[in-house]
Each structure stands twice: as structure tokens, then as C-alpha cells.
Design a protein around this motif. Structure first.
Motif, short mmCIF file in Angstrom:
data_model
loop_
_atom_site.label_atom_id
_atom_site.label_comp_id
_atom_site.label_asym_id
_atom_site.label_seq_id
_atom_site.Cartn_x
_atom_site.Cartn_y
_atom_site.Cartn_z
N GLY A 132 0.65 -1.24 0.23
CA GLY A 132 -0.03 0.15 0.47
C GLY A 132 0.99 1.64 0.07
N VAL A 133 0.40 2.16 0.72
CA VAL A 133 1.18 3.63 1.03
C VAL A 133 1.81 3.45 2.09
CG1 VAL A 133 0.96 5.77 0.85
CG2 VAL A 133 -0.57 4.63 -0.47
N MET A 134 3.40 4.25 2.33
CA MET A 134 4.13 3.81 3.46
C MET A 134 4.06 4.82 3.33
SD MET A 134 7.61 1.72 4.15
CE MET A 134 6.42 0.33 4.48
N GLY A 135 4.80 5.43 4.64
CA GLY A 135 5.36 6.60 4.88
C GLY A 135 6.62 6.94 5.55
N ILE A 136 7.46 7.26 5.23
CA ILE A 136 8.99 7.16 5.44
C ILE A 136 9.74 7.77 5.97
CG2 ILE A 136 10.99 6.32 4.89
CD1 ILE A 136 9.67 4.52 2.60
N ALA A 137 10.38 8.29 7.66
CA ALA A 137 10.92 9.72 7.94
C ALA A 137 12.94 9.14 7.35
CB ALA A 137 10.80 9.81 9.18
N ARG A 138 13.08 9.95 7.10
CA ARG A 138 14.69 9.43 6.66
C ARG A 138 15.57 11.54 7.13
NH1 ARG A 138 17.83 8.37 2.38
NH2 ARG A 138 19.69 8.87 1.55
N ALA A 139 16.39 10.67 7.76
CA ALA A 139 17.85 11.42 8.77
C ALA A 139 19.08 11.37 7.45
CB ALA A 139 17.55 11.84 9.83
N ILE A 140 19.68 11.72 7.18
CA ILE A 140 20.71 11.94 6.74
C ILE A 140 21.74 12.52 6.94
CG2 ILE A 140 20.11 12.79 4.41
CD1 ILE A 140 21.41 11.04 2.81
N TRP A 141 23.30 12.43 7.25
CA TRP A 141 24.19 13.02 7.38
C TRP A 141 25.13 12.95 6.49
CZ3 TRP A 141 21.36 10.24 11.55
CH2 TRP A 141 20.99 11.02 12.45
#
Length: 361
Positions: free
Chosen positions: A46-55
Motif C-alpha cells: 500500500g502507501v508507506m510514509g517514510i521518515a529519512r535523516a541523512i548526515w
């Protein structure tokens, strides 16, 4: 075994968090933090919400890559109760002749394979990939990994722990490693593992090419193959190993967009595809809007000792025939490498929609 597996996961997470000595050109480049949410969608999750943090450390503007080093952390949850979390450390410019990537992830999918069937997949894995530049475009890559996989189809539950080692030669003829315009990426190698009933060994190859005959038009194609194995691990039935990331097949955004993720599986796999990308809006390094037309194909292969004997007219196995899908879509690129695509393709009388991050290949 589970104790060793947890230890390997911990080591991979620690390795991903520790920066290594960069090339001299990057000594004075500051580390920066970026964080943002985005959406993906698939017929399975289905629809997936993804949180992303990148250094990250930015690479030079004219280099083949956008980032010299980075640590990326992601976590997502979907409308069909699928979830995943991962951490990745990448150093494509570790030194002039070495590159390194370490990755660990865990995930849960209530519907793996055919999206209409409740086949549950749980996974936990970690691996480290080290690449040595040999000569010109030729590289040699070694990856060691450990994974725990479980597939549950009603009362039928399969569990597997698999320690793997993969070696591959890579010929990189691309003009750059992001938003490729022309060139080829040719990869071939072998993966060995101790999973399944008695361990396994499989050869594989993954070939990709790009060509831009006209301004704003790119034509690209790919072919991948994984040797059939007898009584291998769970992952060996639906995964092709890769230098820039494993490919779940047959079916899914990165293998066959007309099928659900891993919908066709076997003791060996083949996939192929062609795609045309035309920029209807292109404002250089700032971004672009691209129309896509493509055809994806794939099939399962079967090991010789799994062949079912028969007399007269043998029954046809559709999974061993090529399944093709034609489709199209649109891609939105922001800056140099942040690309979101929306595609639809039809195979076996079903239309499958995908929203993916980055190009399919």
C-alpha cells in the motif's frame, strides 16, 4: 545462531555510524544534516510514509557521485501494516581506490509475493561491501552478510538463517553514477551461503546500459540472471545480489513493475527490461519532470534435480515462462539525484501501480 546474528547487526550499525578517513580533497568539507519525509507505494504494502535523516559530506560538483560519505537512517509504516527500518553508511570516495558501504535493516510485510494473498515475510539483515578499483573502469567487490528470513503462508512457515559471501567483478563505463546519460554498468560474480538445507553457491550477472540519442531523451536497458540452485536459502528464491543493492525478483519496483514484489520465484531467476525517459521540463541541476515508457520481463528458473518427470504431454508451468508487462509513468527529479517516480504496468490481466524513490535501475 541468533546471538551471533544480533551481534552482527550491532556491529553493522556501529560501522555505519563511524566515519572513516576521507580522501584529501574532502578533509575540509563539513558534515551536514538533512531530514525529510517521503512516500512510496506498492501493490503489496500500500502507501508507506517514510521518515529519512541523512548526515553527509558533499562531493565536488563535477564528480561522478553527489556525496563523498553519508549515514542515512530511514523508518516507515504503510497502510497495509508493513513496516521497515534501516541504516546505511556509504563512502564511494573512501580513498581514490577504495569504496565502502555497510547496511542493516529489519522489516515486516503482511503480503509478500502475490498482493492478493496473505503471505507474511519478516526479515533482518546486515552486510558490508568493500570495493577495490583495479584498472580503468574495472573494480572488484567483496561483500559479507548475515540475514534472518521467515515466510509464513498460513500454517506453512519457513525460517532460515543465511551467512553469505559475494565476490564480483564490476565494469563501470557510466558518465556518472547519478542521473546517468550514457554508458554501461556490467557486473558478474558468485554468491555462496550456508542457508537452506545444505548451503548453496550461485553465479549471477547484472548488465545495464544507457544511451542518449537526443537532448533530454535517454534510452536504457537491463538484463539480470541468477543461476538455479538446489535447496538454497529462502532469499535465493527471490533475490539477485547486486553491487549497488540487491534486487527482489521476479516482481517489484526494481525488477518487474507489472507484478507484486517477489510474485514469481524459483531456484533461479531472470529479468530484463527497456525504458525510454524523456524530459518534458528540464532546468538543469535544479530539477526535471520526465515521462517514462517501459517494458519489464522476468521468469523463474528451476534446478535440474527439481524437474518433475512426466510422460506424453508435460504440464506447462507458467512461472517458468517469460512474463512481460508494458507500462508508463512520470518522474520528478529535485536537484541532482532526488527522484520520485509513479508508474503503472499491466501483466496477467492486472494493473500494478508503484511509487518509488530513484530509478528502477
Amino acid at each position: 545462531m541468533m546471538r551471533h546474528f544480533r551481534t552482527a547487526l550491532l556491529l553493522a550499525f556501529v560501522a555505519g555510524a563511524l566515519p572513516t578517513a576521507p580522501v584529501s580533497a574532502q578533509d575540509n568539507v563539513p558534515w551536514r544534516l538533512s531530514y525529510f519525509p517521503y512516500l512510496t507505494a506498492s501493490p503489496n504494502d500500500g502507501v508507506m510514509g517514510i521518515a529519512r535523516a541523512i548526515w553527509f559530506q558533499q562531493a565536488g560538483w563535477g564528480e561522478r557521485v553527489t556525496l563523498a560519505q553519508y549515514v542515512a537512517v530511514e523508518a516507515g509504516y504503510s497502510t497495509r501494516d508493513a513496516w521497515q527500518a534501516s541504516i546505511t553508511y556509504g563512502a564511494p570516495r573512501l580513498t581514490d581506490d577504495w569504496r565502502l558501504m555497510a547496511h542493516a535493516e529489519i522489516g515486516h510485510q503482511p503480503r509478500f509475493g502475490n498482493p492478493d494473498l496473505p503471505v507474511v515475510r519478516d526479515r533482518a539483515l546486515a552486510w558490508v561491501d568493500v570495493t577495490r578499483h583495479l584498472e580503468g573502469p574495472l573494480h572488484f567487490a567483496v561483500r559479507g552478510g548475515l540475514r534472518r528470513e521467515e515466510i509464513a503462508d498460513g500454517a506453512d512457515v519457513r525460517k532460515d538463517t543465511d551467512a553469505t559471501l559475494r565476490g564480483a567483478f564490476v565494469v563501470d563505463l557510466r558518465d556518472r553514477e547519478f542521473e546517468v546519460n550514457r554508458g554501461a554498468l556490467l557486473e558478474g560474480g558468485v554468491i555462496v551461503g550456508n542457508g537452506g538445507r545444505k548451503g548453496y553457491r550461485a553465479l549471477y550477472t547484472h548488465l545495464r546500459g544507457w544511451y542518449n540519442p537526443l537532448q533530454y531523451l535517454r534510452l536504457t536497458g537491463r538484463f539480470a540472471w541468477r543461476e538455479p540452485v538446489s535447496k538454497g536459502s529462502i532469499a535465493s528464491t527471490f533475490e539477485i545480489p547486486g553491487w549497488e543493492g540487491d534486487v527482489v525478483a521476479v516482481g517489484g519496483y526494481h525488477s518487474h513493475r507489472g507484478l507484486g514484489e517477489g510474485q514469481v520465484s524459483g531456484s533461479g531467476l531472470q529479468i530484463a527490461g527497456v525504458e525510454a525517459r524523456f524530459d518534458v521540463i528540464n532546468i538543469g541541476e535544479i530539477g526535471a519532470v520526465t515521462l517514462i515508457g517501459f517494458a519489464d520481463g522476468g521468469r523463474a528458473l528451476r534446478h535440474d534435480d527439481l524437474t518433475i518427470p512426466c510422460e506424453g504431454v508435460c504440464p506447462r508451468n507458467p512461472a517458468l515462462d517469460w512474463t512481460w508487462a508494458a507500462g508508463g509513468g512520470v518522474a520528478l527529479r529535485v536537484l541532482r539525484a532526488a527522484t520520485l517516480t509513479i508508474t503503472a504496468a499491466r501483466a496477467n490481466h492486472d494493473t500494478r501501480w508503484y511509487v518509488g524513490s530513484g530509478w528502477s535501475w
